[in-house]
Enzyme design. Structure first.
Site, PDB file in Angstrom:
ATOM      1  N   ARG A  94       0.804  -1.396  -0.188  1.00 25.74           N
ATOM      2  CA  ARG A  94      -0.197  -0.018  -0.252  1.00 25.74           C
ATOM      3  C   ARG A  94       0.752   1.474  -0.176  1.00 25.74           C
ATOM      4  O   ARG A  94       0.656   2.105  -0.279  1.00 25.74           O
ATOM      5  CB  ARG A  94      -1.072  -0.145   0.569  1.00 25.74           C
ATOM      6  N   ASN A 126      -7.361   4.943  -5.177  1.00 29.67           N
ATOM      7  CA  ASN A 126      -6.563   4.349  -4.377  1.00 29.67           C
ATOM      8  C   ASN A 126      -5.370   4.756  -3.570  1.00 29.67           C
ATOM      9  O   ASN A 126      -4.913   4.606  -4.364  1.00 29.67           O
ATOM     10  CB  ASN A 126      -7.045   2.183  -4.310  1.00 29.67           C
ATOM     11  N   ASP A 154     -18.871  -0.733  -0.369  1.00 26.91           N
ATOM     12  CA  ASP A 154     -18.425  -1.457   1.002  1.00 26.91           C
ATOM     13  C   ASP A 154     -19.858  -1.641   1.057  1.00 26.91           C
ATOM     14  O   ASP A 154     -20.241  -2.526   1.214  1.00 26.91           O
ATOM     15  CB  ASP A 154     -17.484  -1.102   1.670  1.00 26.91           C
ATOM     16  N   ARG A 157     -22.292  -3.055  -1.250  1.00 23.34           N
ATOM     17  CA  ARG A 157     -21.956  -4.298  -1.254  1.00 23.34           C
ATOM     18  C   ARG A 157     -22.514  -5.019   0.325  1.00 23.34           C
ATOM     19  O   ARG A 157     -23.147  -6.165  -0.882  1.00 23.34           O
ATOM     20  CB  ARG A 157     -20.657  -4.612  -1.323  1.00 23.34           C
ATOM     21  N   HIS A 181     -11.524   1.841   3.932  1.00 15.99           N
ATOM     22  CA  HIS A 181     -12.341   1.096   2.537  1.00 15.99           C
ATOM     23  C   HIS A 181     -10.490   0.097   1.860  1.00 15.99           C
ATOM     24  O   HIS A 181     -10.082   0.154   1.213  1.00 15.99           O
ATOM     25  CB  HIS A 181     -12.339   2.591   1.384  1.00 15.99           C
TER      26      HIS A 181
END
Length: 336
Positions: A94, A126, A154, A157, A181
């Site tokens: 990341r 992101n 999210d 979903r 996230h």
């Protein structure tokens, strides 16, 4: 079209990044009719022009203009959506990803802020929480006017998965994902309801089994959904585009909708970090008026999620520090 969704003639939305998410968002925005002027900005202007030419063949049906622009065109925009950036590659950390995308934000965000000092910035790139924090710092805007798409996707979903499990329309499921996230996101089971009833009570009333393992599987599928989609088609674009339009709706219509979006603040004792909690959205931005009544276990999970994001922010700042110190030393005049 309902009057509440009818676009103001002056509504302009700018999208920075003409990749799959940016272009799909432009198309979704066009179909929704929220804006009369949709501007695409991309470093590859020729590609952006091709996308605009294609989009324009649908625009005539929806009374909106779609065009290629530059940062000067951000002036008077109701919102500027940033989708530009690279996707995470296999094996890439990341921190490596955020270094790359931060370099892009360091160029993009100040230019947006300069030309549109009163706009609302919506970050979709992101890792969205870390870059929402970066956009807040780089823009100099109040925190309510820098919003990350965060766990809005999210949450959508999650409601979809619970709706499938219980055999009800996801619109009748009220449940949220908060925090990062990403992998440390938190499903708030203690407050999840169907038809106003907690899930266990709903199962009792409906005469069905409360299957905790099956519900945890719903949360796992929610967390892993993007990985599964990317593994099959290489990207996600339709879901996130629809969510970005959902975020824009209360901003453009000033409708005080509550959504789980990312915003800089203090969470579970972790200071100066961006993550998602339910926020009230309107034309002024995102406001966290009512804290969630989390259980002790959930509060601890939120703290861990916040700390996970904070660690990446700190690592990024440590990485940037030598370069910033060098730049400052270069700019200082020599002592006589």
């Amino acid at each position: 079209m309902p009057d509440s969704k009818r676009p103001n003639k002056a509504i302009k939305v700018v999208i920075v990044g003409a990749g799959s998410v940016g272009v799909t968002t432009a198309y979704a925005l066009l179909l929704d009719g929220l804006a009369s002027d949709i501007v695409l900005i991309d470093i590859d202007r020729n590609r952006a022009l091709g996308e605009v030419m294609d989009l324009s063949h649908a625009a005539h049906l929806h009374k909106a203009r779609v065009r290629v622009g530059d940062y000067e065109d951000c002036e008077n925009a109701a919102a500027v959506i940033i989708t530009a950036g690279v996707n995470q590659k296999p094996g890439q950390t990341r921190l490596d990803l955020v270094k790359t995308n931060y370099a892009l934000f360091r160029d993009v965000v100040p230019r947006v802020a300069h030309h549109a000092p009163d706009t609302i910035i919506v970050v979709a790139t992101n890792p969205v929480d870390v870059l929402t924090h970066a956009a807040y710092k780089l823009s100099g805007f109040p925190r309510e006017r820098v919003i990350g798409s965060g766990t809005a996707m999210d949450t959508t979903r999650f409601r979809h998965e619970l709706g499938k499990h219980f055999g009800v329309n996801p619109r009748n499921v009220h449940a949220v994902i908060v925090g990062e996230h990403g992998d440390s996101q938190l499903a708030v089971w203690s407050l999840a309801t169907i038809s106003g009833m907690r899930l266990r009570d709903y199962c009792t009333a409906a005469g069905i089994e409360y299957d905790e393992k099956a519900l945890e599987a719903c949360a796992t599928r929610t967390k892993e959904a993007a990985y599964e989609i990317i593994r099959r088609k290489g990207k996600t674009n339709y879901g996130v585009a629809s969510v970005l339009v959902s975020v824009l709706q209360p901003i453009v219509t000033d409708s005080d909708a509550i959504m789980t979006v990312s915003r800089v603040g203090s969470y579970a004792g972790v200071e100066d970090v961006a993550l998602s909690m339910p926020c009230k959205l309107n034309r002024h931005g995102a406001y966290q008026d009512v804290p969630l009544l989390l259980s002790e276990e959930e509060r601890e999970a939120l703290r861990r999620s916040a700390q996970s994001i904070k660690d990446v922010i700190t690592s990024l700042e440590e990485h940037l520090k030598p370069a910033e110190e060098k730049a400052e030393a270069t700019e200082k005049p020599e002592q006589a």
